[in-house]
Design a protein around this motif. Structure first.
Motif, PDB file in Angstrom:
ATOM      1  N   ASP A   1      13.587  31.529   6.828  1.00  0.00           N
ATOM      2  CA  ASP A   1      12.358  31.409   6.033  1.00  0.00           C
ATOM      3  C   ASP A   1      12.587  31.877   4.603  1.00  0.00           C
ATOM      4  OD1 ASP A   1      11.072  30.450   8.247  1.00  0.00           O
ATOM      5  OD2 ASP A   1      10.138  32.364   8.792  1.00  0.00           O
ATOM      6  N   GLN A   2      13.342  32.958   4.448  1.00  0.00           N
ATOM      7  CA  GLN A   2      13.598  33.462   3.104  1.00  0.00           C
ATOM      8  C   GLN A   2      14.474  32.516   2.309  1.00  0.00           C
ATOM      9  OE1 GLN A   2      14.975  37.576   3.506  1.00  0.00           O
ATOM     10  NE2 GLN A   2      12.922  38.217   2.933  1.00  0.00           N
ATOM     11  N   GLU A   3      15.412  31.875   2.964  1.00  0.00           N
ATOM     12  CA  GLU A   3      16.258  30.911   2.258  1.00  0.00           C
ATOM     13  C   GLU A   3      15.432  29.722   1.784  1.00  0.00           C
ATOM     14  OE1 GLU A   3      19.390  30.188   5.007  1.00  0.00           O
ATOM     15  OE2 GLU A   3      20.468  32.039   4.488  1.00  0.00           O
ATOM     16  N   GLN A   4      14.393  29.374   2.517  1.00  0.00           N
ATOM     17  CA  GLN A   4      13.475  28.340   2.045  1.00  0.00           C
ATOM     18  C   GLN A   4      12.718  28.811   0.805  1.00  0.00           C
ATOM     19  OE1 GLN A   4      10.926  27.121   5.258  1.00  0.00           O
ATOM     20  NE2 GLN A   4      12.548  26.002   6.330  1.00  0.00           N
ATOM     21  N   CYS A   5      12.413  30.111   0.766  1.00  0.00           N
ATOM     22  CA  CYS A   5      11.761  30.675  -0.424  1.00  0.00           C
ATOM     23  C   CYS A   5      12.672  30.556  -1.648  1.00  0.00           C
ATOM     24  CB  CYS A   5      11.388  32.130  -0.184  1.00  0.00           C
ATOM     25  SG  CYS A   5      10.049  32.383   0.995  1.00  0.00           S
ATOM     26  N   PHE A   6      13.971  30.784  -1.465  1.00  0.00           N
ATOM     27  CA  PHE A   6      14.912  30.637  -2.575  1.00  0.00           C
ATOM     28  C   PHE A   6      14.931  29.196  -3.083  1.00  0.00           C
ATOM     29  CE2 PHE A   6      17.171  34.356  -0.474  1.00  0.00           C
ATOM     30  CZ  PHE A   6      16.710  35.266  -1.410  1.00  0.00           C
ATOM     31  N   ASP A   7      14.915  28.248  -2.164  1.00  0.00           N
ATOM     32  CA  ASP A   7      14.891  26.834  -2.570  1.00  0.00           C
ATOM     33  C   ASP A   7      13.619  26.522  -3.357  1.00  0.00           C
ATOM     34  OD1 ASP A   7      17.311  26.391  -1.294  1.00  0.00           O
ATOM     35  OD2 ASP A   7      16.376  25.774   0.586  1.00  0.00           O
TER      36      ASP A   7
ATOM     37  N   LEU B   1      15.355  37.561  13.797  1.00  0.00           N
ATOM     38  CA  LEU B   1      16.057  37.799  12.538  1.00  0.00           C
ATOM     39  C   LEU B   1      16.554  36.488  11.931  1.00  0.00           C
ATOM     40  CD1 LEU B   1      18.138  41.012  13.373  1.00  0.00           C
ATOM     41  CD2 LEU B   1      16.148  40.847  11.863  1.00  0.00           C
ATOM     42  N   ASN B   2      17.080  35.615  12.769  1.00  0.00           N
ATOM     43  CA  ASN B   2      17.542  34.313  12.277  1.00  0.00           C
ATOM     44  C   ASN B   2      16.402  33.538  11.624  1.00  0.00           C
ATOM     45  OD1 ASN B   2      20.200  34.623  13.076  1.00  0.00           O
ATOM     46  ND2 ASN B   2      19.884  33.662  15.075  1.00  0.00           N
ATOM     47  N   GLN B   3      15.227  33.584  12.233  1.00  0.00           N
ATOM     48  CA  GLN B   3      14.081  32.852  11.694  1.00  0.00           C
ATOM     49  C   GLN B   3      13.624  33.466  10.373  1.00  0.00           C
ATOM     50  OE1 GLN B   3      12.774  29.952  12.957  1.00  0.00           O
ATOM     51  NE2 GLN B   3      11.739  29.973  10.963  1.00  0.00           N
ATOM     52  N   ARG B   4      13.627  34.786  10.294  1.00  0.00           N
ATOM     53  CA  ARG B   4      13.219  35.444   9.051  1.00  0.00           C
ATOM     54  C   ARG B   4      14.177  35.103   7.913  1.00  0.00           C
ATOM     55  NH1 ARG B   4      11.396  41.621  10.770  1.00  0.00           N
ATOM     56  NH2 ARG B   4       9.390  41.045  11.712  1.00  0.00           N
TER      57      ARG B   4
ATOM     58  N   ALA C   1      15.315  42.328   0.929  1.00  0.00           N
ATOM     59  CA  ALA C   1      14.869  42.161   2.314  1.00  0.00           C
ATOM     60  C   ALA C   1      15.834  41.267   3.080  1.00  0.00           C
ATOM     61  CB  ALA C   1      13.458  41.575   2.349  1.00  0.00           C
ATOM     62  N   ARG C   2      16.254  40.170   2.466  1.00  0.00           N
ATOM     63  CA  ARG C   2      17.206  39.278   3.141  1.00  0.00           C
ATOM     64  C   ARG C   2      18.536  39.985   3.379  1.00  0.00           C
ATOM     65  NH1 ARG C   2      21.599  36.447   1.967  1.00  0.00           N
ATOM     66  NH2 ARG C   2      22.025  34.548   3.190  1.00  0.00           N
TER      67      ARG C   2
END
Length: 337
Positions: free
Chosen positions: A196-202, A190-193, A124-125
């Motif tokens: 948010d996903q990069e925070q999920c990776f962390d 798109l930038n916000q999505r 998705a990212r």
């Protein structure tokens, strides 16, 4: 050990099955509906069940394993040589049944539902990053049609877009200004999505000891670490680190004969997404060498001098792949000498 072998051609609604016992006697050769698959195999003694790798193969492998069977997933290239006659579902099932017992066939490690979920996050990212790049290029082209040349770089362009929209002296018509404004609004979403996903990776890394361990390797961040672990687990499907690097397509192609080895270009086979992440990480490391004098930096500098910048990037990516496999497979800690 089971004596019966089954091949199943997966689909959305119709599933073709071919099964044989240890003497080659046909046990089943028919097509059933999706709702009958688990019911059919629930009434069959534990057996080896082969299937081609596809979007649903891991799901079906997990379900069949719950019934006591031994599912095996293989790439379609191992099945095609054993297909006889016309290309149809039942002949495909027969070919799968034949290929699954060949000693040269290599099988795909069955992923858990959690592993697949993490890979969905990556997909998705990746899709949104590509969409953002395309949208930025589109906005840049729109502005250029009215004589407004945007600066290079994503961040510079994102700063220039609202300035161009607010400038009433530029030649942008009201309709074009409204369209570009809508595109810019979608870009912010798109930038916000992606953020948010990069925070999920962390968050995933904070819960994974294995991810924290391989992130100590230069050029490996949260995105690469979670992608590797979700793709290969502990790396038990590879005998050595070079096999993992070869699976990623980070080794030279080989055309050797008569005892004379001939090595060509990097194969670029295997998992393109993982290879891309490793190469980008290696590029960041080499681009930031500066005046560093540690052992890795000195090795990279000498490699750049001898073989060039791009070859050094691929070499470091392949080296990182081997190190990652060793850390995962041997349960060791990374130590930079």
């Amino acid at each position: 050990m089971s004596h019966s072998i089954y091949g199943i051609d997966l689909a959305k609604h119709s599933f073709s099955i071919h099964g044989e016992d240890h003497q080659g006697k046909v046990l089943i050769h028919k097509t059933i509906t999706r709702s009958k698959v688990l019911e059919t195999f629930a009434n069959i003694p534990p057996a080896i069940i082969g299937m081609e790798a596809c979007g649903a193969s891991h799901y079906w492998a997990r379900e069949l394993a719950k019934l006591g069977h031994t599912p095996k997933i293989m790439a379609s290239k191992y099945v095609a040589p054993f297909r006889t006659g016309a290309k149809n579902d039942l002949n495909d099932a027969f070919a799968i049944c034949t290929a699954v017992i060949r000693p040269s066939t290599r099988f795909v490690r069955i992923k858990s539902a959690d592993q697949q979920a993490i890979l969905l996050l990556h997909r998705a990212r990746d899709h949104w990053v590509h969409e953002r790049t395309a949208l930025l290029n589109q906005i840049r082209a729109m502005l250029a049609e009215f004589g407004i040349i945007a600066p290079k770089g994503r961040h510079a362009l994102q700063t220039a877009i609202p300035e161009a929209l607010e400038d009433g002296d530029n030649p942008l018509p009201d309709l074009a200004r409204a369209i570009i404004s809508d595109c810019f609004g979608h870009l912010l979403i798109l930038n916000q999505r992606i953020a948010d996903q990069e925070q999920c990776f962390d968050m995933l890394v904070s819960r994974s000891r294995q991810a924290k361990k391989i992130m100590k390797v230069a050029g490996i961040g949260p995105i690469t670490a979670t992608a590797v672990i979700a793709s290969i687990g502990k790396g038990e499907q590879f005998d050595k680190g070079r096999d993992f690097a070869a699976w990623l397509g980070l080794v030279p192609s080989q055309y050797s004969t008569g005892g004379k080895p001939r090595l060509g270009r990097i194969t670029k086979k295997g998992d393109r997404y993982l290879r891309t992440l490793l190469v980008h990480g290696a590029r960041a490391v080499i681009a930031s060498l500066g005046d560093k004098t540690d052992r890795l930096s000195l090795w990279c500098k000498s490699l750049v001098e001898r073989r060039g910048f791009k070859r050094a990037i691929v070499a470091l990516a392949a080296n990182n792949a081997r190190i990652i496999w060793s850390l995962l497979r041997n349960e060791t800690e990374y130590q930079l000498i």
